[in-house]
Design a protein around this motif. Structure first.
Motif, PDB file in Angstrom:
ATOM      1  N   THR A 315      -2.967  -7.775   2.355  1.00  0.00           N
ATOM      2  CA  THR A 315      -2.277  -9.019   1.769  1.00  0.00           C
ATOM      3  C   THR A 315      -2.941 -10.189   2.064  1.00  0.00           C
ATOM      4  OG1 THR A 315      -0.674  -9.028   3.484  1.00  0.00           O
ATOM      5  CG2 THR A 315      -0.120  -7.119   1.894  1.00  0.00           C
ATOM      6  N   TYR A 316      -2.642 -11.066   1.032  1.00  0.00           N
ATOM      7  CA  TYR A 316      -3.278 -12.542   1.108  1.00  0.00           C
ATOM      8  C   TYR A 316      -2.141 -13.431   0.713  1.00  0.00           C
ATOM      9  CZ  TYR A 316      -7.110  -8.952   0.316  1.00  0.00           C
ATOM     10  OH  TYR A 316      -7.882  -7.962   0.479  1.00  0.00           O
ATOM     11  N   ARG A 317      -1.077 -13.342   1.217  1.00  0.00           N
ATOM     12  CA  ARG A 317       0.145 -14.396   0.956  1.00  0.00           C
ATOM     13  C   ARG A 317       0.203 -14.908  -0.325  1.00  0.00           C
ATOM     14  NH1 ARG A 317      -2.381 -18.063   6.287  1.00  0.00           N
ATOM     15  NH2 ARG A 317      -2.546 -16.174   7.683  1.00  0.00           N
ATOM     16  N   ASP A 318       0.409 -13.880  -1.222  1.00  0.00           N
ATOM     17  CA  ASP A 318      -0.062 -14.115  -2.723  1.00  0.00           C
ATOM     18  C   ASP A 318       1.372 -13.558  -3.215  1.00  0.00           C
ATOM     19  OD1 ASP A 318      -1.804 -14.812  -4.913  1.00  0.00           O
ATOM     20  OD2 ASP A 318      -1.188 -12.840  -5.496  1.00  0.00           O
ATOM     21  N   LYS A 319       1.530 -13.981  -4.499  1.00  0.00           N
ATOM     22  CA  LYS A 319       3.088 -13.312  -5.274  1.00  0.00           C
ATOM     23  C   LYS A 319       2.603 -12.101  -5.670  1.00  0.00           C
ATOM     24  CE  LYS A 319       0.676 -15.292  -9.624  1.00  0.00           C
ATOM     25  NZ  LYS A 319       0.311 -14.084  -9.988  1.00  0.00           N
ATOM     26  N   ASN A 320       1.550 -11.595  -5.762  1.00  0.00           N
ATOM     27  CA  ASN A 320       1.003 -10.233  -6.019  1.00  0.00           C
ATOM     28  C   ASN A 320       1.239  -9.196  -5.001  1.00  0.00           C
ATOM     29  OD1 ASN A 320       1.115 -10.203  -9.031  1.00  0.00           O
ATOM     30  ND2 ASN A 320      -1.127 -10.614  -8.916  1.00  0.00           N
ATOM     31  N   ASP A 321       1.515  -9.556  -3.598  1.00  0.00           N
ATOM     32  CA  ASP A 321       1.282  -9.065  -2.665  1.00  0.00           C
ATOM     33  C   ASP A 321       2.376  -7.553  -2.693  1.00  0.00           C
ATOM     34  OD1 ASP A 321      -0.648 -10.317  -1.692  1.00  0.00           O
ATOM     35  OD2 ASP A 321       0.518 -11.177   0.064  1.00  0.00           O
ATOM     36  N   GLU A 322       3.608  -8.061  -2.891  1.00  0.00           N
ATOM     37  CA  GLU A 322       4.756  -6.981  -2.997  1.00  0.00           C
ATOM     38  C   GLU A 322       4.591  -6.057  -4.266  1.00  0.00           C
ATOM     39  OE1 GLU A 322       6.806  -6.176  -0.822  1.00  0.00           O
ATOM     40  OE2 GLU A 322       6.290  -7.825   0.541  1.00  0.00           O
ATOM     41  N   LYS A 323       3.925  -6.507  -5.335  1.00  0.00           N
ATOM     42  CA  LYS A 323       3.763  -5.700  -6.592  1.00  0.00           C
ATOM     43  C   LYS A 323       2.802  -4.706  -6.220  1.00  0.00           C
ATOM     44  CE  LYS A 323       2.586  -5.994 -11.186  1.00  0.00           C
ATOM     45  NZ  LYS A 323       1.994  -6.656 -12.575  1.00  0.00           N
ATOM     46  N   ALA A 324       1.714  -5.248  -5.561  1.00  0.00           N
ATOM     47  CA  ALA A 324       0.764  -4.252  -5.244  1.00  0.00           C
ATOM     48  C   ALA A 324       0.999  -3.123  -4.166  1.00  0.00           C
ATOM     49  CB  ALA A 324      -0.565  -4.878  -4.566  1.00  0.00           C
ATOM     50  N   LEU A 325       1.990  -3.512  -3.175  1.00  0.00           N
ATOM     51  CA  LEU A 325       2.431  -2.649  -2.140  1.00  0.00           C
ATOM     52  C   LEU A 325       3.362  -1.659  -2.921  1.00  0.00           C
ATOM     53  CD1 LEU A 325       3.333  -5.111   0.701  1.00  0.00           C
ATOM     54  CD2 LEU A 325       1.605  -3.289   0.655  1.00  0.00           C
ATOM     55  N   ASP A 326       4.415  -1.999  -3.780  1.00  0.00           N
ATOM     56  CA  ASP A 326       5.243  -1.003  -4.590  1.00  0.00           C
ATOM     57  C   ASP A 326       4.389  -0.175  -5.559  1.00  0.00           C
ATOM     58  OD1 ASP A 326       7.360  -2.617  -3.673  1.00  0.00           O
ATOM     59  OD2 ASP A 326       7.815  -3.553  -5.515  1.00  0.00           O
ATOM     60  N   ILE A 327       3.488  -0.683  -6.141  1.00  0.00           N
ATOM     61  CA  ILE A 327       2.552   0.337  -6.881  1.00  0.00           C
ATOM     62  C   ILE A 327       1.787   1.356  -5.926  1.00  0.00           C
ATOM     63  CG2 ILE A 327       0.273   0.674  -8.280  1.00  0.00           C
ATOM     64  CD1 ILE A 327       1.079  -2.268  -9.319  1.00  0.00           C
ATOM     65  N   LEU A 328       1.425   1.033  -4.694  1.00  0.00           N
ATOM     66  CA  LEU A 328       0.677   1.923  -3.839  1.00  0.00           C
ATOM     67  C   LEU A 328       1.849   2.961  -3.305  1.00  0.00           C
ATOM     68  CD1 LEU A 328      -1.806  -0.492  -2.332  1.00  0.00           C
ATOM     69  CD2 LEU A 328      -2.445   1.468  -2.679  1.00  0.00           C
ATOM     70  N   SER A 329       2.812   2.373  -3.045  1.00  0.00           N
ATOM     71  CA  SER A 329       4.066   3.375  -2.434  1.00  0.00           C
ATOM     72  C   SER A 329       4.469   4.500  -3.572  1.00  0.00           C
ATOM     73  CB  SER A 329       5.334   2.570  -2.186  1.00  0.00           C
ATOM     74  OG  SER A 329       5.074   1.603  -1.227  1.00  0.00           O
ATOM     75  N   GLY A 330       4.235   3.912  -4.795  1.00  0.00           N
ATOM     76  CA  GLY A 330       4.783   5.136  -5.921  1.00  0.00           C
ATOM     77  C   GLY A 330       3.255   6.257  -5.786  1.00  0.00           C
ATOM     78  N   CYS A 331       1.936   5.861  -5.355  1.00  0.00           N
ATOM     79  CA  CYS A 331       1.093   6.711  -5.199  1.00  0.00           C
ATOM     80  C   CYS A 331       0.960   7.591  -3.906  1.00  0.00           C
ATOM     81  CB  CYS A 331      -0.303   6.086  -5.433  1.00  0.00           C
ATOM     82  SG  CYS A 331      -0.498   5.085  -6.851  1.00  0.00           S
ATOM     83  N   PHE A 332       1.549   7.084  -2.997  1.00  0.00           N
ATOM     84  CA  PHE A 332       1.555   8.116  -1.593  1.00  0.00           C
ATOM     85  C   PHE A 332       2.847   8.015  -1.193  1.00  0.00           C
ATOM     86  CE2 PHE A 332      -2.460   5.606  -1.769  1.00  0.00           C
ATOM     87  CZ  PHE A 332      -3.201   6.600  -1.524  1.00  0.00           C
ATOM     88  N   PRO A 333       3.770   9.042  -1.901  1.00  0.00           N
ATOM     89  CA  PRO A 333       5.474   9.119  -1.398  1.00  0.00           C
ATOM     90  C   PRO A 333       5.194   9.741  -0.167  1.00  0.00           C
ATOM     91  CG  PRO A 333       4.297  10.563  -3.189  1.00  0.00           C
ATOM     92  CD  PRO A 333       3.428   9.585  -3.012  1.00  0.00           C
ATOM     93  N   GLU A 334       4.329  10.367   0.442  1.00  0.00           N
ATOM     94  CA  GLU A 334       4.347  11.108   1.723  1.00  0.00           C
ATOM     95  C   GLU A 334       3.982  10.325   2.751  1.00  0.00           C
ATOM     96  OE1 GLU A 334       2.620  14.947   1.453  1.00  0.00           O
ATOM     97  OE2 GLU A 334       4.268  15.650  -0.047  1.00  0.00           O
ATOM     98  N   ARG A 335       3.567   8.924   2.525  1.00  0.00           N
ATOM     99  CA  ARG A 335       3.041   8.079   3.591  1.00  0.00           C
ATOM    100  C   ARG A 335       3.640   6.919   3.604  1.00  0.00           C
ATOM    101  NH1 ARG A 335      -1.967  10.913   2.279  1.00  0.00           N
ATOM    102  NH2 ARG A 335      -3.071  11.532   3.915  1.00  0.00           N
ATOM    103  N   GLU A 336       3.926   6.187   4.664  1.00  0.00           N
ATOM    104  CA  GLU A 336       4.427   4.852   4.457  1.00  0.00           C
ATOM    105  C   GLU A 336       3.236   3.726   4.153  1.00  0.00           C
ATOM    106  OE1 GLU A 336       6.795   1.660   7.523  1.00  0.00           O
ATOM    107  OE2 GLU A 336       6.022   3.450   8.271  1.00  0.00           O
ATOM    108  N   VAL A 337       3.552   2.947   3.029  1.00  0.00           N
ATOM    109  CA  VAL A 337       2.630   2.218   2.689  1.00  0.00           C
ATOM    110  C   VAL A 337       3.133   0.599   3.444  1.00  0.00           C
ATOM    111  CG1 VAL A 337       1.659   0.774   0.790  1.00  0.00           C
ATOM    112  CG2 VAL A 337       2.025   3.080   0.589  1.00  0.00           C
ATOM    113  N   VAL A 338       2.031  -0.001   4.123  1.00  0.00           N
ATOM    114  CA  VAL A 338       2.307  -1.003   4.932  1.00  0.00           C
ATOM    115  C   VAL A 338       1.323  -2.380   4.609  1.00  0.00           C
ATOM    116  CG1 VAL A 338       3.426  -0.157   6.793  1.00  0.00           C
ATOM    117  CG2 VAL A 338       1.121  -0.258   6.921  1.00  0.00           C
ATOM    118  N   GLY A 339       1.810  -3.513   4.301  1.00  0.00           N
ATOM    119  CA  GLY A 339       0.749  -4.616   4.286  1.00  0.00           C
ATOM    120  C   GLY A 339       0.472  -5.290   5.535  1.00  0.00           C
ATOM    121  N   VAL A 340      -0.490  -5.717   5.830  1.00  0.00           N
ATOM    122  CA  VAL A 340      -1.054  -6.382   7.032  1.00  0.00           C
ATOM    123  C   VAL A 340      -1.994  -7.639   6.458  1.00  0.00           C
ATOM    124  CG1 VAL A 340      -2.405  -6.418   9.185  1.00  0.00           C
ATOM    125  CG2 VAL A 340      -1.211  -4.349   8.322  1.00  0.00           C
ATOM    126  N   ASP A 341      -1.599  -8.771   6.890  1.00  0.00           N
ATOM    127  CA  ASP A 341      -2.250 -10.143   6.287  1.00  0.00           C
ATOM    128  C   ASP A 341      -3.605  -9.801   6.701  1.00  0.00           C
ATOM    129  OD1 ASP A 341      -1.378 -13.262   5.903  1.00  0.00           O
ATOM    130  OD2 ASP A 341      -3.178 -13.029   7.070  1.00  0.00           O
TER     131      ASP A 341
END
Length: 363
Positions: A315-341
């Protein structure tokens, strides 16, 4: 069929018919279960000039997520570097019983490109194997790289695994696999004359098929601005299942990346798997430009790493960080998607995927 590992530590001539694909070996997808992850501890100050001390908290947090579900092998130069690494990992709460250190010196930290490429066999009774591609630091941009180029062979010897040596340059970040015979790559990287100028596109495809166990290659065009690797695919397009890809797009038509990423998107829409299916395409936003010391950095959410139980996303301290994490979460329902700066890490021109190489479990 049992193979003597020593056989593979010589160069295999073009006339020798024995290739990994002939023996049933293939490179599995990153979402295949892992036995471990391999890392090279960051130590080259020139890769993060003026910032290297700032990257260790994020790097240690990355290791902490990995260690929750798999063993982590870390390459260090010596005992002093190991103690330095242990101190940072301990502060991050990493369970040290999940970490194995190996005193294999490296020039730099980018294990995706200089680390071992693990193959698994489709035939029972055979061990895993390693492909020891040549490595020249992305077209001789950052010498020396002699220590990095030795790593696959050292790991193969340490693990007692067969090691195939194709004799050409290839980097792990330049290819992404669906685990069922298909790979996505870019012309900008693999056809760059600073890699294998003596090989045609068709000859490179043959190497990919023979040494990765592939039957289909999808070629995109170029990578994103700021990418010093000449267009690694792990910054732009990634398989998340056999027929689904995530690909980054830029919404600002005035941005330098807009046209390049649209061209790649059109190509992805035209691709068909061998069974006739089109790829399911999920679009991932780009962060706002990350600029440091007047240099645009290759910040991309596509440089995530798929671990056994987590997907670790820069993640990049950006307005799109959460949007990207949400999209990735939808693609990996069996894994926990986590953002790291990754704000400081990206100054090295790469992030979590560039820093890591998976070792698949042999199921």
């Amino acid at each position: 069929m049992k193979i003597d590992p020593k056989y593979f530590f010589k160069n295999i001539s073009d006339k020798d018919p024995l290739r990994p694909a002939d023996l049933g070996y293939f490179f599995p997808a990153e979402f295949h279960p892992h036995g471990a992850t391999w890392l090279s501890w960051p130590h080259k100050e020139a890769s993060w000039p003026g910032k290297i001390q700032l990257i260790y908290p994020a790097y240690a947090k990355f290791v902490a997520y990995l260690a929750k579900s798999e063993r982590v092998n870390i390459l260090v130069t010596d005992q002093n570097m190991q103690r330095f690494a242990e101190d940072h990992l301990d502060r991050a709460g990493v369970p040290m019983d999940r970490i194995l250190f190996h005193h294999f010196p490296t020039n730099d930290a980018w294990c995706r490109d200089h680390g071992p490429a693990f193959l698994i066999p489709s035939n029972p009774g055979m061990s895993k194997a390693i492909v020891d591609w040549g490595y020249n630091a992305w077209g001789d941009k950052y010498p020396p790289y002699d220590l990095d180029n030795l790593i696959p062979e050292k790991v193969a010897l340490h693990l007692g695994l067969p090691c195939f040596r194709p004799g050409i340059i290839m980097e792990g970040g330049s290819v992404d696999f669906n685990g069922k015979g298909a790979v996505i790559t870019t012309e900008a990287c693999l056809l760059n004359p600073n890699r294998n100028p003596h090989l045609s596109k068709e000859e490179i495809e043959t190497y990919l098929k023979d040494y990765y166990g592939l039957n289909q290659i999808f070629w995109l065009k170029d990578g994103i601005v700021g990418d010093d690797t000449d267009g690694h695919v792990d910054d732009i397009t990634r398989f998340v299942s056999e027929n689904k890809v995530l690909t980054v797009v830029e919404s600002n038509k005035k941005d330098e990346n807009y046209a390049v990423l649209q061209d790649n998107l059109k190509l992805l829409k035209s691709f068909r798997l061998l069974d006739g299916r089109s790829l399911e395409i999920v679009e991932l936003p780009m962060p706002s430009p990350v600029i440091y010391e007047d240099t645009r950095l290759p910040a991309s959410y596509a440089n995530f790493y798929i671990a056994n139980k987590h997907v670790i996303v820069p993640t990049y301290r950006d307005k799109n960080d959460e949007k990207a994490l949400d999209i990735l979460s939808g693609c990996f329902p069996e894994r926990e998607v986590v953002g790291v700066d990754s704000w400081d890490l990206i100054w090295g021109l790469g992030s979590f995927h560039c820093l890591s190489q998976q070792e698949p479990a042999y199921l």
